[in-house]
Write a protein that holds these residues in place. Structure first.
Motif, PDB file in Angstrom:
ATOM      1  N   ASP A   1       0.817  -1.216   0.000  1.00 29.98           N
ATOM      2  CA  ASP A   1       0.000   0.000   0.000  1.00 29.98           C
ATOM      3  C   ASP A   1       0.848   1.262   0.000  1.00 29.98           C
ATOM      4  N   GLY A   2       0.216   2.349  -0.388  1.00 29.67           N
ATOM      5  CA  GLY A   2       0.782   3.687  -0.246  1.00 29.67           C
ATOM      6  C   GLY A   2      -0.345   4.696  -0.274  1.00 29.67           C
ATOM      7  N   PRO A   3      -0.185   5.831   0.419  1.00 31.61           N
ATOM      8  CA  PRO A   3      -1.279   6.820   0.492  1.00 31.61           C
ATOM      9  C   PRO A   3      -1.287   7.727  -0.727  1.00 31.61           C
ATOM     10  N   SER A  10      -7.484   1.344  -3.865  1.00 32.24           N
ATOM     11  CA  SER A  10      -7.759   0.143  -3.069  1.00 32.24           C
ATOM     12  C   SER A  10      -8.239   0.590  -1.706  1.00 32.24           C
ATOM     13  N   LEU A  11      -8.936  -0.308  -1.044  1.00 35.44           N
ATOM     14  CA  LEU A  11      -9.411  -0.007   0.304  1.00 35.44           C
ATOM     15  C   LEU A  11      -8.217   0.157   1.236  1.00 35.44           C
ATOM     16  N   GLU A  12      -8.387   0.966   2.264  1.00 35.86           N
ATOM     17  CA  GLU A  12      -7.317   1.185   3.243  1.00 35.86           C
ATOM     18  C   GLU A  12      -7.033  -0.162   3.935  1.00 35.86           C
ATOM     19  N   PRO A  13      -5.750  -0.577   3.993  1.00 30.56           N
ATOM     20  CA  PRO A  13      -5.446  -1.960   4.412  1.00 30.56           C
ATOM     21  C   PRO A  13      -5.874  -2.338   5.837  1.00 30.56           C
ATOM     22  N   ILE A  14      -5.733  -1.459   6.815  1.00 28.36           N
ATOM     23  CA  ILE A  14      -6.109  -1.857   8.185  1.00 28.36           C
ATOM     24  C   ILE A  14      -7.615  -2.076   8.258  1.00 28.36           C
ATOM     25  N   THR A  15      -8.363  -1.202   7.581  1.00 23.72           N
ATOM     26  CA  THR A  15      -9.823  -1.358   7.533  1.00 23.72           C
ATOM     27  C   THR A  15     -10.196  -2.662   6.830  1.00 23.72           C
ATOM     28  N   LEU A  16      -9.599  -2.884   5.667  1.00 27.73           N
ATOM     29  CA  LEU A  16      -9.921  -4.095   4.909  1.00 27.73           C
ATOM     30  C   LEU A  16      -9.557  -5.354   5.709  1.00 27.73           C
ATOM     31  N   THR A  34      -9.371  -5.691   8.888  1.00 26.86           N
ATOM     32  CA  THR A  34     -10.299  -5.843  10.013  1.00 26.86           C
ATOM     33  C   THR A  34     -11.561  -6.568   9.551  1.00 26.86           C
ATOM     34  N   ALA A  35     -12.040  -6.195   8.375  1.00 21.56           N
ATOM     35  CA  ALA A  35     -13.206  -6.908   7.831  1.00 21.56           C
ATOM     36  C   ALA A  35     -12.861  -8.378   7.575  1.00 21.56           C
ATOM     37  N   ALA A  44      -4.583   2.090  15.713  1.00 16.71           N
ATOM     38  CA  ALA A  44      -5.265   1.291  14.692  1.00 16.71           C
ATOM     39  C   ALA A  44      -4.714  -0.138  14.682  1.00 16.71           C
ATOM     40  N   LEU A  56      -6.650  -3.670  15.513  1.00 17.11           N
ATOM     41  CA  LEU A  56      -6.684  -4.841  14.627  1.00 17.11           C
ATOM     42  C   LEU A  56      -6.180  -6.080  15.368  1.00 17.11           C
TER      43      LEU A  56
END
Lengths: 435, 435
Positions: free
Chosen positions: B45-47, B60-66, B68-69, B96, B100
Motif C-alpha cells: 500500500d501507499g497513500p 484500493s481499500l485502506e489496508p487496516i480497515t480491509l 479488520t473486515a 489502529a 486490529l
C-alpha cells in the motif's frame, strides 16, 4: 462507554470489566440494536486516554476499525464513527471513511469533532490545544479537503473496457490540488467514490462555533439537552440557522441523547438508579468536575453548591457547551456538588430518565411531538442489559405508537434510512435535457 | 493487485474489474488462502493513487480497515497491513494496529514502509519527498514511539476490582513523554496492550538503509529476488547483519516474492503466460519504466536495450532496491525494453515462475533448501483463479513433501505461527526468583 453510560456501570456484578477490547461484546450490542431496528450505532471518541485507569474502564478500540468489524456482523444498521479534524491528515481520514462506506455497503457516518483538551494536543506534537476558533477554522478547511477527495472520482469513472484496455475515464478524475491555510493536498483519493458518495456528516458540539458549523455542514446533530425547553430552543435555533444558510431544514436531523434507566415498575427503576449511584466514587468524580469547570483542585465541596464567580463560556477553550450545560443544570435545580455528580454520573450532561417502559416511551414521544427532536441517541446506563431492556420493552411500545419501524425492509444506505438524498459530486457537470 | 499481480490480469474475461472495492472478492481470497493453511495475507500500500486510472485498476481499500473486515471472516490466518511512517501520526497508527490485533485475536502484522515518491508527499503538505536517509531516520523514531505506546500499558494493568472500585493499577501505566526530532508524544495509548503485545514487525526494502533497519527491527522481510544467487546473498547478508546486531537470526524470516503462472502441463502454463503478455499495453508500461529509471520521457526504445549512463543507485531518492533490481535484470538477461516490460509486467520485479504444480513446488523447495528463503510471498498473476490453482494443486505437493502444514491446529497468534516469542514489555520489571 464500554459497560454503559453510567460511570459506575462497570462495578455491577453483571458487567464485563474487559469489555473495552472485547469484540464479542460490541458484536452483541450491534445485533441487539439491529433487532431493535435502530438507525445507527454511534461511537464517541478522542485520540487520548480520557480517564484515570485507576478509576474506571479506560481506552477503547479505534472507532473506524471497530465499526468495520461490526459492519460484517450486521446488515442494516448505520455505523457512525467519531474522528478528529485536529489530529488527522485529511487524505488518511478520507480514505478510511471511504473504505468503511464501501465495506458496509453505504452505512458509514462521520461524527466530525475538533477535540478539546491539552492532553490530546500533546499526543500530536503540540504543547497545548489550539484555540476553539482555530480548531473550527481548521475543521472547515479539513471538511472542504475531504469533500474534494471523496468527489475526486466521479461516480461513473470506471468504464472497464477490457477489449480496448481502458479501465477508467481520466477526464472524470479530479485531483484536489488544494493549497490552503492548514493543508496542501495535491492528488486524487486512492479509493473510488463510495456507495453514499461520502459518509453521513454528523456534528456534536453545541457552542456558537459548533452550531454555525452544524447549520452549514451537518446532516445529523448529537446534542446534550436537559430540559424540554432547552431542547426546543436548540432545535428551533439549528433549524432556523440551517434555513437561513439556504439549506432545507429537513436535511439536518437533531438527535438529543437520553440515558434511560428502566424497571418493570417505577420503584424498580429507582432501585436500579440508586444501585448505580451507590457505586460512584465521589472523590474521583469531584476531580473530574473541577477539571471540567476549570477551577483549582479543592475548590469544590461535595456538600455545598457551586461557588460564584465561575468564568463565562467565552473564556473556556475546551468543551464550551458541556461547561455551560453543567453550570446551568446545577443552578437551575439548586444542586449540591454531590447531587450534581449523581446526575452527571448517569449521563455526563445528557438527560437521564428513570422509569417504566411506558414512561420512557412517553418521555421520548413528548420531545418528538413538541419540536425538540427528530430522533434520539439512546445511551443505556448499563450495557448490554440496558440496551436489551430498551429493545425488548420500550421498542414495542414505540412501534405500537407508530414512532418506530417494525422491520428494516430492503437494504438501504444510512442516508436513505435518514431520508436524505445522496450528495451530488461537486465536479460532475449535470446533463441537461434538450428540446 | 486486486485482480492479480500481473498488470494485465484485469483484462482477462474471468476478472472482476471492480474488485478493488468488492469486499466479497477479498473475503473469498482470504478464505481460499486459509484453505491453503497460509501463514498470512499481505497487502502492499501507499497513500497515493499509484496508476493512471486510464490504464488499469487503481485505488484500493485502506489496508487496516480491509484486514479488520477479513479478520471477522477468518480464524487462523495472519493479517499484514502496509502503513507508512512518513505520512501517519504515531499515536493514530499505534492505535489502529492495536485495535486490529485485539479484533483478530493476535493476528496483526505491520509492514513498515517509508513511502517513496513526490506524489505521496504532495498529499500530505510537502512539496517533494523527504530524502531516503531522512525517511529512514523518521522511521526509526516513529518505531521507537509506537513501541513505547504499545508498551504504555503493562499486560496486567487491569485489575478490575469492582468491590474496591479500582479498575487498573496506575503504576503500570507508562506515558511515553517522548520528545524527539520528528515527534513529541506525551500520553499513554488509549488501548490496552494487545494479544501479541504489538503487531508482527515486517519490512520490505532491500536498500542499504532498508537492510540496516530490517536487521535491527524486523521479524519478517518481504523481498524481490530474481535469481537463486541473489536471493542467497540477500538471505545470508540479512541473517549476518541480524546476528551482528545481537539478535537471533532465527528471529527474522526472509520471504521472497514469487509470481506463479500454473498449468496442468508446461505448455498450458506458457499459453497462460502468453495470454497475459498479449494484454500488456506497451506504451503505458514504457512510461512507467521511464519514471522508475528516472530517465526523460522518450529516452527508452521498446526494441532496444537499456541505454548506458543510467545513474547509480546512490543517486536515487525513491525506491532504491527496485531500481537496481530492474537494471540488473535487463543487463544480466540481455533484454530489450519490450522483453523487460514483459518480465516486469508479471512480477514488477518479483520472480515469475511459469510451470506445472510440481515444477512450482520444485522452484519453492529449491530456494527453501538452499539458504534463499524461510518462506515465500505467493503473488498469483491472476486472482482469485491463480490462488485457487496454487492452493488446490501446489499446496498438496508441498504438504506431501513436508514443507507445509496440513491443518492449522489450535488457534495461534501470528507470532506463534511464525515461531517467534511474544515481545516483553519494555517497562515491565522482570520478577527475579529468590533463593
Amino acid at each position: 462507554m464500554n459497560t454503559g453510560h453510567h460511570e459506575a456501570s462497570w462495578r455491577l456484578p453483571e458487567s464485563n470489566p474487559y469489555a473495552s477490547v472485547a469484540i464479542d461484546h460490541y458484536r452483541n450490542l450491534a445485533r441487539i440494536a439491529e433487532r431493535g431496528t435502530f438507525d445507527s450505532l454511534f461511537l464517541a471518541d478522542g485520540p487520548v486516554l480520557f480517564n484515570s485507569v485507576g478509576q474506571r474502564p479506560s481506552g477503547s478500540l479505534e472507532p473506524i476499525t471497530l465499526l468495520t468489524a461490526l459492519a460484517t456482523a450486521t446488515e442494516h444498521i448505520g455505523l457512525i464513527a467519531t474522528a478528529s479534524t485536529s489530529y488527522n491528515a485529511p487524505y488518511n481520514l478520507a480514505r478510511a471513511f471511504a473504505s468503511l462506506d464501501h465495506i458496509s455497503g453505504g452505512r458509514a457516518g462521520w461524527n466530525i469533532v475538533t477535540t478539546a483538551g491539552a492532553e490530546a494536543a500533546r499526543n500530536f506534537g503540540l504543547d497545548d490545544e489550539p484555540s476553539h476558533a482555530t480548531r473550527y477554522e481548521r475543521a472547515a478547511e479539513f471538511l472542504d479537503v475531504v469533500l474534494k477527495l471523496w468527489d475526486s472520482w466521479e461516480d461513473d469513472l470506471i468504464v472497464a473496457d477490457k477489449i480496448a484496455g481502458v479501465w477508467g475515464d481520466t477526464a472524470k478524475l479530479h485531483p484536489p490540488k488544494h493549497r490552503g491555510t492548514h493543508f496542501s493536498v495535491e492528488g486524487a483519493l486512492n479509493v473510488p467514490r463510495s456507495p453514499q458518495g461520502y459518509p453521513l456528516l454528523v456534528q456534536a458540539g453545541s457552542s456558537e462555533d459548533g452550531r454555525r458549523f452544524a447549520a452549514r455542514h451537518a446532516e445529523a446533530v448529537f446534542t446534550a439537552q436537559q430540559t424540554l425547553r432547552d431542547a426546543q430552543e436548540f432545535y428551533a435555533d439549528l433549524k432556523a440557522r440551517t434555513r437561513a444558510g439556504g439549506r432545507d431544514p429537513e436535511g439536518i436531523k437533531i438527535l438529543p441523547g437520553i440515558v434511560p434507566v428502566i424497571g418493570d415498575t417505577e420503584a424498580e427503576a429507582r432501585r436500579r438508579e440508586a444501585e448505580l449511584e451507590e457505586h460512584i466514587v465521589y472523590e474521583h468524580s469531584l476531580h473530574r468536575l473541577e477539571r471540567l469547570l476549570h477551577v483549582e483542585p479543592g475548590a469544590l465541596d461535595l456538600d455545598s453548591r457551586l461557588p460564584d464567580g465561575l468564568p463565562p463560556e467565552s473564556a473556556i477553550e475546551g468543551a464550551k457547551s458541556r461547561y455551560t450545560l453543567v453550570v446551568e443544570l446545577a443552578r437551575r435545580d439548586d444542586l449540591t456538588v454531590r447531587q450534581l455528580i449523581g446526575r452527571l454520573g448517569g449521563g455526563r450532561g445528557h438527560r437521564t430518565f428513570t422509569g417504566t417502559p411506558e414512561q420512557v416511551a412517553d418521555a421520548i414521544e413528548d420531545w418528538f411531538r413538541h419540536g425538540a427532536a427528530d430522533g434520539f441517541n439512546i445511551m443505556p446506563a448499563v450495557l448490554p442489559s440496558g440496551l436489551e431492556l430498551f429493545v425488548d420493552h420500550v421498542v414495542p411500545v414505540l412501534r405500537t405508537r407508530g414512532l418506530l419501524r417494525s422491520e428494516y425492509g430492503p437494504r438501504q444506505t444510512l442516508r436513505e434510512r435518514y431520508g436524505l438524498p445522496r450528495p451530488a459530486n461537486q465536479y460532475t457537470v449535470p446533463v441537461l435535457a434538450t428540446h
